[in-house]
Design a protein around this motif. Structure first.
Motif, short mmCIF file in Angstrom:
data_model
loop_
_atom_site.label_atom_id
_atom_site.label_comp_id
_atom_site.label_asym_id
_atom_site.label_seq_id
_atom_site.Cartn_x
_atom_site.Cartn_y
_atom_site.Cartn_z
N LEU A 63 29.77 -15.03 22.22
CA LEU A 63 28.83 -13.98 21.98
C LEU A 63 28.67 -14.08 20.51
O LEU A 63 29.58 -14.00 19.71
N ASN A 64 27.22 -13.82 20.18
CA ASN A 64 26.94 -13.94 18.57
C ASN A 64 26.93 -12.35 18.33
O ASN A 64 27.32 -11.48 18.92
N ASP A 65 26.41 -12.15 17.17
CA ASP A 65 26.53 -10.62 16.42
C ASP A 65 25.65 -9.98 17.26
O ASP A 65 26.07 -8.54 17.13
N GLN A 66 24.70 -10.34 17.81
CA GLN A 66 23.86 -9.19 18.77
C GLN A 66 24.13 -9.29 20.18
O GLN A 66 23.50 -8.82 21.06
N PRO A 70 20.95 -21.70 21.57
CA PRO A 70 20.56 -20.30 22.47
C PRO A 70 20.75 -20.56 23.83
O PRO A 70 20.59 -21.78 24.55
N GLU A 71 21.10 -19.40 24.61
CA GLU A 71 21.08 -19.30 25.96
C GLU A 71 20.11 -19.69 26.77
O GLU A 71 20.06 -20.32 27.87
#
Length: 341
Positions: free
Chosen positions: A262-265, A328-329
């Motif tokens: 998971l990134n920062d968001q 990205p996903e």
């Protein structure tokens, strides 16, 4: 029971049972287009008995009935059979039917009525819709692929030392794209697994089991665009490593690691890291140029990151080279975790 013992009424019942099993309905109308007989009508249509003496406007809405009645009047006037596809939209249900409208003639050839055979063609129309969608998708993907090939040809020409050099590099790159495309096509255009994509790119260059190469971590399904571009990046990384790096004169090992996090968001993303650890430091000039000039540099530094909307990190030192993409996903679908040589 012998065939000769079957009554005429039983024969009609047997015929109707067979037609019902085949999804075929029948209707007979006089020249005034009044329904005189109907059998095996679909379940959501009016009852056969309720239609006697009625017209097609009891079955279809006004627009559809007008189309059907016009076709039937034409058959009465010309005596020629007409086939008509009609969409019946009633009771919040939409179904496609094929109507075979045939004239019933007397001994003198005059039309005295109409036979209408009705066949449910929902499955056929669905397949047609799917086929049209697939053809549009194929056209779109083909145009994208041709654009990529054109770009590869142009970039390869700029960095080639001559015709033979260009042909060798261009053929290899087109073959790389073909291998990625084979995996995408085999999955019905869903995409390609990362591990399978990696092995398809390395195997022609280093063999099936490269002792100095390891892939670990997550094995996501890459969507078609990501598979094609990442396959090209893996090809360039392998070729460069064989020419100057750990798979070639520098010796050492190569590890490709994939990890979803998971990134920062708090949005999932895939970090893909190609790490070359050198047994012997490459020459100073090779350190400066390794993986970064010409077509290879354009693919790794610009083309692939832009196509995947990915972040890129590319570092080279005396004993190590790291190439990393943060994908990205939207470019992949998560799959179970593996470790493979």
């Amino acid at each position: 029971m012998k065939l000769s013992s079957v009554k005429e009424s039983d024969r009609l019942r047997i015929v109707l049972a067979g037609l019902r099993s085949a999804g075929v309905s029948m209707m007979y109308q006089d020249t005034d287009l009044a329904i005189r007989y109907a059998a095996n009508l679909p379940g959501n249509w009016p009852l056969d008995t309720d239609l006697e003496g009625a017209s097609d406007d009891q079955i279809f809405n006004a627009q559809q009935a007008a189309k059907v009645l016009s076709a039937k009047q034409q058959v009465i006037q010309t005596g020629e059979t007409i086939k008509l596809e009609i969409l019946r939209d009633a009771d919040n249900e939409r179904h496609w039917f094929m109507l075979h409208i045939d004239p019933d003639t007397d001994a003198d050839g005059a039309v005295i009525g109409l036979f209408t055979t009705i066949l449910d063609i929902d499955d056929i129309k669905y397949r047609e819709t799917v086929l049209k969608t697939l053809l549009r998708e194929l056209s779109h993907r083909s145009k994208n692929l041709l654009a990529i090939i054109q770009s590869v040809a142009s970039q390869t020409a700029r960095s080639s030392q001559g015709l033979n050099d260009f042909l060798f590099a261009f053929r290899n790159r087109v073959q790389s794209m073909a291998q990625s495309q084979d995996l995408v096509t085999a999955s019905d255009w869903r995409g390609a697994e990362l591990f399978a994509l990696t092995q398809s790119q390395l195997q022609p260059l280093v063999g099936k089991n490269a002792p100095r190469f390891t892939i670990t971590g997550d094995d996501p399904y890459l969507f078609p665009n990501a598979a094609l571009h990442l396959g090209l990046a893996l090809h360039e990384l392998t070729v460069d490593s064989l020419a100057r790096g750990a798979l070639g004169p520098a010796g050492g090992k190569v590890e490709l690691e994939a990890s979803e996090h998971l990134n920062d968001q708090q949005v999932p993303e895939l970090t893909l890291t190609w790490t070359e650890t050198f047994a012997t430091p490459p020459a100073e000039t090779e350190i400066q140029t390794n993986h970064k000039n010409g077509f290879s540099g354009a693919v790794l530094g610009r083309i692939v990151p832009q196509a995947l909307s990915a972040g890129v990190r590319h570092e080279t030192s005396d004993n190590k080279m790291i190439y990393q993409l943060v994908i990205p996903e939207s470019q992949y679908e998560a799959e179970p975790r593996h470790t493979r040589p």
